[in-house]
Write an enzyme that holds these catalytic residues in place. Structure first.
Site, PDB file in Angstrom:
ATOM      1  N   ARG A  49       0.851  -1.203   0.000  1.00 30.46           N
ATOM      2  CA  ARG A  49       0.000   0.000   0.000  1.00 30.46           C
ATOM      3  C   ARG A  49       0.884   1.250   0.000  1.00 30.46           C
ATOM      4  O   ARG A  49       0.607   2.224  -0.690  1.00 30.46           O
ATOM      5  CB  ARG A  49      -0.952   0.009   1.200  1.00 30.46           C
ATOM      6  N   TYR A 101     -17.045  16.960 -14.975  1.00 31.01           N
ATOM      7  CA  TYR A 101     -17.314  15.520 -15.004  1.00 31.01           C
ATOM      8  C   TYR A 101     -18.340  15.191 -13.910  1.00 31.01           C
ATOM      9  O   TYR A 101     -18.175  15.585 -12.752  1.00 31.01           O
ATOM     10  CB  TYR A 101     -16.011  14.748 -14.775  1.00 31.01           C
ATOM     11  N   ASP A 173      -7.618  18.798 -13.901  1.00 33.02           N
ATOM     12  CA  ASP A 173      -7.959  17.467 -14.407  1.00 33.02           C
ATOM     13  C   ASP A 173      -7.495  17.424 -15.864  1.00 33.02           C
ATOM     14  O   ASP A 173      -8.082  18.064 -16.729  1.00 33.02           O
ATOM     15  CB  ASP A 173      -9.470  17.231 -14.274  1.00 33.02           C
ATOM     16  N   LYS A 198      -8.870   6.436 -19.092  1.00 25.21           N
ATOM     17  CA  LYS A 198      -9.184   7.011 -20.401  1.00 25.21           C
ATOM     18  C   LYS A 198      -7.942   6.957 -21.305  1.00 25.21           C
ATOM     19  O   LYS A 198      -7.492   5.886 -21.613  1.00 25.21           O
ATOM     20  CB  LYS A 198      -9.710   8.435 -20.210  1.00 25.21           C
TER      21      LYS A 198
HETATM   22  C1  PLP Z   1     -13.698   9.414 -16.177  1.00 25.93           C
HETATM   23  C2  PLP Z   1     -13.293  10.676 -15.592  1.00 25.93           C
HETATM   24  C3  PLP Z   1     -13.072  10.810 -14.215  1.00 25.93           C
HETATM   25  C4  PLP Z   1     -13.281   9.655 -13.263  1.00 25.93           C
HETATM   26  O1  PLP Z   1     -12.335   8.632 -13.473  1.00 25.93           O
HETATM   27  P1  PLP Z   1     -12.623   7.078 -13.222  1.00 25.93           P
HETATM   28  O2  PLP Z   1     -11.353   6.435 -13.667  1.00 25.93           O
HETATM   29  O3  PLP Z   1     -13.806   6.695 -14.057  1.00 25.93           O
HETATM   30  O4  PLP Z   1     -12.896   6.891 -11.776  1.00 25.93           O
HETATM   31  C5  PLP Z   1     -12.648  12.030 -13.740  1.00 25.93           C
HETATM   32  N1  PLP Z   1     -12.472  13.088 -14.556  1.00 25.93           N
HETATM   33  C6  PLP Z   1     -12.691  12.997 -15.889  1.00 25.93           C
HETATM   34  C7  PLP Z   1     -12.489  14.196 -16.752  1.00 25.93           C
HETATM   35  C8  PLP Z   1     -13.112  11.800 -16.451  1.00 25.93           C
HETATM   36  O5  PLP Z   1     -13.344  11.728 -17.765  1.00 25.93           O
END
Ligand code: PLP
Length: 389
Positions: A49, A101, A173, A198
């Protein structure tokens, strides 16, 4: 390593770090515990961890790619956001991008609110709005740029400079552009977060989140929270993510190329009202986007003139999958109003412009002609159904 161009650093992730055998890919250390040589001594690894060798290679690589000081791999993008939000507590306030998001909005409004953390949602390009929403207890501004799904662009450098004066953190982000196209820490941000599920992973097959911090104190605080909360990425998923990241440069170039071609096609389509894509010169964020990024995401949204097209289009696309993610090699199409943004109240959704005629397209790396053919056929089939009624 750090002097190499980003394409080289991506392709070589994990390739030079395995001391025991020289394996060209870093192995998966599927272990939770590590033997101590003797009392008071450690190999540098105690318990996974806190630190796992496979995850550590990924974390060093992403910190280098984003030009930050420390990287942290989490079990999902939401886990990464939760870990970041744990910097804040009772009475703290955040300023957050208005077009956001849906999961981040839900985490803030339905979870963080219970811990006394509040948020105000503003257009982060509007400095009057930023000023007005900045309270004595404001601790950070969280930006998505481009936003999802409306692809609004925020000037990261300008907001970070403003935030610095206010002595609050800038969190970006960077999921939609990745460090291949945009590096917010170089523009003055303090923390970058990714849903690595993504583009970084890129194959719609691994769920992961990434945090990168700048500065020693913030990096130490984040290491403490990452270990204390424990929403860390497992060694197998860390390997899978690195495997995907090796081809990030190639994929992003193709995503960008395909997306621009399809956006241009849709812009001329008689059934389409508007295309939201910052690579198009008439997009309001075009200049800022070109200034702060070296390329464009493979995601864009488009609004049909008539809402009745939505259902049949989603039924008739074949190559393009009607599915709820983005950033993978396969093309996916989403209906934000009922899927990704369902947790955002309708009045906020409409204020932002996420209405029920909007589709979001995550353009994959298939041949662009096949994608245009699939989409064109689906829109035509929808038109025949509607006019034949
Ligand atoms: C998908 C997404 C998230 C969340 O991520 P997960 O891997 O699905 O938990 C956060 N911010 C953006 C811009 C996203 O597209």
């Amino acid at each position: 390593m750090s002097d190499l161009k980003i394409e080289s650093r991506l392709a070589q992730i994990g390739s030079v770090n395995e001391p025991a055998t020289g394996a060209v890919n870093f192995p998966i250390y599927q272990a939770t515990a590590f033997r101590h040589p003797r009392l008071g001594e450690s190999t540098g690894f105690d318990y996974s961890r806190t630190k796992n060798p496979t995850r550590a290679v990924l974390e060093e690589a992403i910190a280098d790619l984003e030009r930050g000081d420390a990287g942290f791999a989490c079990s999902s993008g939401m886990a990464a956001l939760q870990t970041i939000f744990a910097l804040f507590g009772q009475g703290d306030h955040l300023i957050v991008s208005l077009d956001l998001y849906g999961g981040t909005y839900r985490l803030l409004e339905r979870v963080m609110s219970r811990f006394g953390v509040t948020a105000t949602y503003v257009d982060t390009n509007d400095f009057d709005a930023l000023e007005a929403s900045c309270l004595p207890n404001t601790k950070a501004v969280l930006i998505e740029t481009p936003t999802n799904p409306l692809m609004m662009i925020t000037d990261i450098g300008a907001v970070a400079a403003w935030a610095r004066k206010k002595q609050i953190l800038t969190i970006v982000d960077n999921t939609l552009l990745t460090p291949f196209f945009q590096r917010p820490l170089e523009l003055g941000a303090d923390i970058v977060i990714h849903s690595a599920s993504k583009y970084l992973g890129g194959h719609n097959d691994v769920l992961a989140g990434i945090i990168v911090t700048k500065g020693q104190s913030l990096s130490e605080q984040m290491a403490f929270l990452h270990n204390s909360i424990g929403a860390v990425l497992g060694p197998s998923d860390s390997y899978q993510l690195m495997r995907g990241m090796k081809t990030l440069a190639l994929r992003m170039e193709r995503h960008q190329y395909n997306a621009l071609r399809i956006a241009e096609y849709l812009r001329e389509h008689p059934q389409v009202e508007q295309v939201y894509y910052p690579a198009l010169p008439d997009h309001p964020g075009y200049e800022v986007q070109n200034k702060q990024s070296s390329g464009n995401t493979g995601i864009f949204s488009f609004k049909m003139k008539n809402k009745r097209y939505i259902e049949p289009i989603l039924r008739h696309i074949r190559l393009i999958a009607f599915a709820e993610s983005l950033g993978g090699v396969e093309s996916l199409m989403t209906y934000p109003a009922v899927q990704t943004h369902a947790d955002i109240p309708p009045e906020i959704r409409e204020k932002v412009g996420v209405d029920d005629r909007l589709l979001r397209f995550s353009v994959g790396i298939e041949h662009v002609d096949d994608l245009i053919q699939d989409l064109g056929r689906a829109i035509e089939a929808a038109r025949r159904e509607i006019e034949g009624e």
